[in-house]
Design a protein around this motif. Structure first.
Motif, mmCIF file in Angstrom:
data_model
loop_
_atom_site.group_PDB
_atom_site.id
_atom_site.type_symbol
_atom_site.label_atom_id
_atom_site.label_comp_id
_atom_site.label_asym_id
_atom_site.label_seq_id
_atom_site.Cartn_x
_atom_site.Cartn_y
_atom_site.Cartn_z
ATOM 1 N N GLY A 197 0.821 -1.200 0.000
ATOM 2 C CA GLY A 197 0.000 0.000 0.000
ATOM 3 C C GLY A 197 0.856 1.251 0.000
ATOM 4 N N GLN A 213 -1.309 -3.951 7.856
ATOM 5 C CA GLN A 213 -2.499 -4.566 7.263
ATOM 6 C C GLN A 213 -2.987 -3.776 6.060
ATOM 7 O OE1 GLN A 213 -5.481 -6.103 10.346
ATOM 8 N NE2 GLN A 213 -4.289 -4.644 11.562
ATOM 9 N N TRP A 214 -2.671 -2.456 6.037
ATOM 10 C CA TRP A 214 -3.188 -1.589 4.971
ATOM 11 C C TRP A 214 -2.106 -0.778 4.255
ATOM 12 C CZ3 TRP A 214 -4.995 -1.123 10.127
ATOM 13 C CH2 TRP A 214 -6.144 -1.869 10.397
ATOM 14 N N TYR A 215 -0.920 -0.687 4.854
ATOM 15 C CA TYR A 215 0.122 0.171 4.298
ATOM 16 C C TYR A 215 1.442 -0.590 4.167
ATOM 17 C CZ TYR A 215 -3.208 3.785 5.603
ATOM 18 O OH TYR A 215 -4.344 4.543 5.731
ATOM 19 N N ILE A 235 -3.747 6.443 11.481
ATOM 20 C CA ILE A 235 -4.657 5.992 10.426
ATOM 21 C C ILE A 235 -5.602 7.104 10.007
ATOM 22 C CG2 ILE A 235 -6.602 4.448 9.950
ATOM 23 C CD1 ILE A 235 -5.138 2.310 11.576
ATOM 24 N N LYS A 289 -5.706 8.593 6.190
ATOM 25 C CA LYS A 289 -6.948 8.504 5.424
ATOM 26 C C LYS A 289 -7.539 9.868 5.102
ATOM 27 C CE LYS A 289 -8.546 3.915 6.879
ATOM 28 N NZ LYS A 289 -9.629 3.163 7.577
#
Length: 266
Positions: A14, A39-41, A246, A250
């Motif tokens: 990510g 988990q996302w980056y 986060i 975002k």
């Protein structure tokens, strides 16, 4: 990075975010962030020269070298523009990277970060004394002092801090601290245009006044106070720090200055 070997680790996929640790610590400081954010980056942690598994070339240490190492790492990994997160020394290195290489930095997350070592009369007096006295304090003693002071809110900090600080040689620490304690960005803050999140532990009084001032001087900054946290803010209250990071990553409302009345806890 021709004169130095830098250790780094990469986790996840990510948008890339590079975490830079505090003085005398290493990449393991960011374990709570790596486990959650990867988990996302794409999460990248590294050891600043002279710390952890990174080497320290002979001779005088220049703080500009620490910043150049970070920028060189970004280029080496070929990851374009990145988010930079750092605590204390690591935050100042990240701030300097944004000042001198703005094209590489998408946003900043600065935790307990000084932008000057001469903020007030206390620092102007204490920092040179501390710099001189560091030559005579064994690393084992410094490790115990840090570990005891910074484990009030998270008892697990004690083992990590004592281990990582005592592993550094006194000679390396003296050379590094001479450079770190002379880093100055006060007259360059206007160069920072990227969105910046500033996190301040509610019990971290080391540079508390600097944090509010830094938020005021940067063009696009938000200051959030993290509850139940000292200078090891990301370890003391990892849940709130992770949530704030986060939310920052975002956010798409990065183009307007956050006014004082919308700053949490201030």
């Amino acid at each position: 990075m021709k004169d130095v070997q830098l250790y780094y680790e990469v986790y996840g996929e990510g948008e890339p975010i590079i975490f830079t640790h505090g003085a005398s610590w290493d990449h393991q400081q960011w374990r709570p962030q790596v486990g959650h954010l990867s988990q996302w980056y794409k999460v990248i942690v590294w050891d600043v020269r002279g710390h952890g598994k990174s080497s320290l070339p002979a001779g005088k240490v220049d703080s500009e070298d620490l910043v150049k190492d970070l920028v060189d790492l970004i280029e080496y990994l070929d990851i374009g523009r990145v988010h930079l997160c750092g605590l204390s020394m690591g935050g100042h290195i990240s701030l300097q990277a944004a000042i001198h290489n703005p094209e590489r930095v998408k946003s900043l997350i600065l935790i307990g970060t000084p932008y000057t070592n001469t903020y007030n009369w206390y620092e102007k007096l204490f920092v040179p004394i501390n710099r001189f006295s560091s030559r005579f304090i064994p690393m084992s003693l410094l490790a115990r002092i840090q570990a005891r002071t910074l484990s009030t809110f998270n008892k697990d900090n004690k083992v990590y801090i004592q281990s990582v600080v005592s592993a550094m040689s006194l000679n390396d620490w003296v050379r590094l601290w001479a450079a770190i304690s002379r880093m100055e960005s006060g007259d360059q803050l206007a160069e920072v245009k990227c969105p910046t999140l500033i996190l301040q532990g509610d019990h971290d009084h080391m540079i508390k006044r600097q944090q509010a001032d830094l938020a005021h001087q940067l063009a696009n900054a938000r200051l959030i106070t993290i509850k139940d946290a000292h200078h090891a803010t990301n370890l003391d209250n990892a849940t709130d720090v992770n949530e704030a990071i986060i939310m920052h990553l975002k956010s798409r409302e990065w183009t307007t200055k956050v006014e004082d009345d919308s700053i949490s806890e201030e």
